[in-house]
Scaffold this active site. Sequence first.
Site, mmCIF file in Angstrom:
data_model
loop_
_atom_site.group_PDB
_atom_site.id
_atom_site.type_symbol
_atom_site.label_atom_id
_atom_site.label_comp_id
_atom_site.label_asym_id
_atom_site.label_seq_id
_atom_site.Cartn_x
_atom_site.Cartn_y
_atom_site.Cartn_z
ATOM 1 N N HIS A 188 0.837 -1.204 0.000
ATOM 2 C CA HIS A 188 0.000 0.000 0.000
ATOM 3 C C HIS A 188 0.875 1.257 0.000
ATOM 4 O O HIS A 188 0.718 2.146 -0.854
ATOM 5 C CB HIS A 188 -0.912 -0.019 1.232
ATOM 6 C CG HIS A 188 -1.769 1.199 1.385
ATOM 7 N ND1 HIS A 188 -3.105 1.209 1.049
ATOM 8 C CD2 HIS A 188 -1.505 2.452 1.831
ATOM 9 C CE1 HIS A 188 -3.612 2.419 1.272
ATOM 10 N NE2 HIS A 188 -2.643 3.190 1.760
ATOM 11 N N GLU A 189 1.785 1.335 0.958
ATOM 12 C CA GLU A 189 2.625 2.534 1.055
ATOM 13 C C GLU A 189 3.540 2.673 -0.161
ATOM 14 O O GLU A 189 3.839 3.782 -0.597
ATOM 15 C CB GLU A 189 3.440 2.527 2.358
ATOM 16 C CG GLU A 189 2.605 2.547 3.633
ATOM 17 C CD GLU A 189 1.559 3.662 3.686
ATOM 18 O OE1 GLU A 189 1.738 4.704 3.025
ATOM 19 O OE2 GLU A 189 0.539 3.481 4.384
ATOM 20 N N HIS B 211 1.732 4.561 -2.883
ATOM 21 C CA HIS B 211 1.871 6.015 -2.710
ATOM 22 C C HIS B 211 3.252 6.460 -3.195
ATOM 23 O O HIS B 211 3.404 7.478 -3.871
ATOM 24 C CB HIS B 211 1.746 6.402 -1.231
ATOM 25 C CG HIS B 211 0.346 6.415 -0.708
ATOM 26 N ND1 HIS B 211 -0.677 7.102 -1.315
ATOM 27 C CD2 HIS B 211 -0.200 5.833 0.397
ATOM 28 C CE1 HIS B 211 -1.792 6.948 -0.608
ATOM 29 N NE2 HIS B 211 -1.527 6.178 0.431
ATOM 30 N N HIS C 136 3.616 6.688 -6.936
ATOM 31 C CA HIS C 136 2.904 7.859 -7.442
ATOM 32 C C HIS C 136 3.812 9.086 -7.355
ATOM 33 O O HIS C 136 3.819 9.943 -8.244
ATOM 34 C CB HIS C 136 1.637 8.071 -6.595
ATOM 35 C CG HIS C 136 0.550 8.820 -7.288
ATOM 36 N ND1 HIS C 136 -0.628 9.163 -6.672
ATOM 37 C CD2 HIS C 136 0.452 9.308 -8.540
ATOM 38 C CE1 HIS C 136 -1.401 9.814 -7.526
ATOM 39 N NE2 HIS C 136 -0.764 9.917 -8.666
#
Length: 708
Positions: free
Chosen positions: A491-492, A495, A498
């Site tokens: 998940h991290e 980020h 991105h």
Amino acid sequence: MNTSHLDALPSELQNNPLLTFGRGIATYSDVKPEHIHPAIEFLLKKAQLAVDTATNPQTPPTWDDLVEPLEDATEALGRSWSVISHLNSVADTPQLRAAYGEMLPQVTAFFSSLGQNLALYQRFKELSKSPDFANLHPAQKKVIENSMRDFRLGGAELSDADKPRFTQIQDEQAILGKAFSDHVLDATDAFVHLITDEADLAGLPEDVRAAAADTARQKNLQGWAFTLHFPSYYPVMQYAENRTFRRLMYEAYVTRASELGPKYAQGNASWDNSQNMLDQLKLRDEEARMLGFANFAALSLAPKMANTVDEVDLFLTNFAHKAKPYAQRDWDELTQFAREELGITDGVLPWDSAFVAERLKQQRYAFSENELKQYFPLPKVLDGLFGVIQSLFGVTIESANLPTWHPDVQSFAVKDLTGETRAYFYLDPYARPGKRGGAWMDDARGRRELPNGEIQAPVAYLVCNFAPPVKVDGVLRQPTITHDDVITLFHESGHGLHHLLTQVSALGVSGINGVEWDAVELPSQFMENFCWEWEVLEKMTAHVETGKPLPRELFEKILAAKNFQNGLMTLRQIVMSLTDWRLHSRFGASSAQGQAVLELSRKIAAEFNVIPQPEISRWINTFSHIFAGGYAAGYYSYKWAEVLSADVYSAFEEAAKLTGSVLDPKTGARYRKEILEVGGSRPAAESFKAFRGREPSIDALLRHGGLA
């Protein structure tokens, strides 16, 4: 080392590590609390000078003369402040906290005054109407459009009589948010429960016991010490057979930072966040009304994908109604199993639910989280994660040697296929005292084109709180993480990608900058899907003792268990989102008193949740996302973005039907181009449509979650 606009450092600041790193990377371990005040004071003066130049009518209203010098000065301040606030989160000491707290109001006041600067707003208006505007790159135009919007939201159009109060509101909110976070950290750090009779550890896995013995040793205690840090707390809730022990830990956990903290959690009455929450909500309500919005929820939507307050409320309530029957079914299963198999005849109480769920899961799927965890040594998981990123996005990840703030921290370079470095990132994996709980990605430096034409490579922090390596029989054992931890890491990293893979060169919209808040979770939640794919897990697992990969049979069990209790988990997220949304849209903050925040949270839980709520629970008092983490009137964005991310992932599932692999480089390249590379340079709805060829649909999310 290029210190650019910091070349003329006064002699007393020549060795200040918060100033000397220029455009490079800070030497974190050199930063001391006494460096903070002089460095930030100097940078604030520089930034103010840049604002004065920008607002001077003699300065031409062009990108090069107006926007870039202003960006230079505010970025220098922002990057140094980012180093300090990062250290405050991962290496907290009383001295650092005090130095950070001393300068926080001044930094907040500066950025607040920037948003309210009518003269600066006028200059941006002039630029937007000038002939030069048409020749700007679309990303530069978006920066200027976002700036104009932010000026309006920052109070630039307020009267001179109202502006001081508006500034005061921002300052007070920053101070309250920091105090909320400090109270949660202090309340979490303060509690220790010592077990001296080994019989009380029944059910706890070996590594959890070893970690507790380690904690006791560090605290000069004999026995096994348990804390409210999640890697210590949650295994007790999951595995401890001693119900009294579970109850004691649960009651401490849910009363942290509340008026009940001293009674249950060895807390301090001054850490009670009840009034802090009320004060923050009153200030947010006042801010929204000053800017002409009916409430803070409406204000929060101005830079988001969702359009109206009712649209979000309807999205959440409809989702709650869809999830509730599945949640009820999950709860009925738990209570029946607890009664028939575990002899819990007085009902499943809050400190029983994780324990009962774990036992039911073991019986139904014949595996335990602890058995599964042995297949996920962190180094192997990292190799697997990097493999996924490299296959999909055409990059390589190599170890780097950047300065760090703790021996456990690792650093990496992201290179393109020609070997050129495109970005860097840090990984800070383990929980430790003085480090804020949870997991997050933050930007240390954004991608931008510098005045000399060079591209500044982005740098990100990936921070987790996994259980650290422990010594077993004198040997340091490779740390293993749970499958949930693997999901958190992916998940991290979403980020991070991105931020790191952006190709936008205008700082205000490169990477995660300028991305609508309710779309910013799309790339992170998208990455989670790979944690459920056999072709991925097979390569990133190795049993900590035998080195063998995860058996296919065990994988099939975890896949079957994937949506186990997902009705309850989904409903919990929606109740939290609705609590946040209604606190900011229907609360009546101006007249609220006492425990009004708690009462509203209880009312929403009573309406939508299926689990009876315990009288003592004060979970809202530690809801840091909305009171200290920037998610105020934005917690719904997790679910909103989940709809987007599930739909995006279904494109990879469709590709797999043709190619046999979800790690399809063609689809990965399209995703990188249309979602990751464009950052905030265009509306998220447009990026989604460019990738998917249509509007988003909720169907994939319901299907993935077993709620269809």
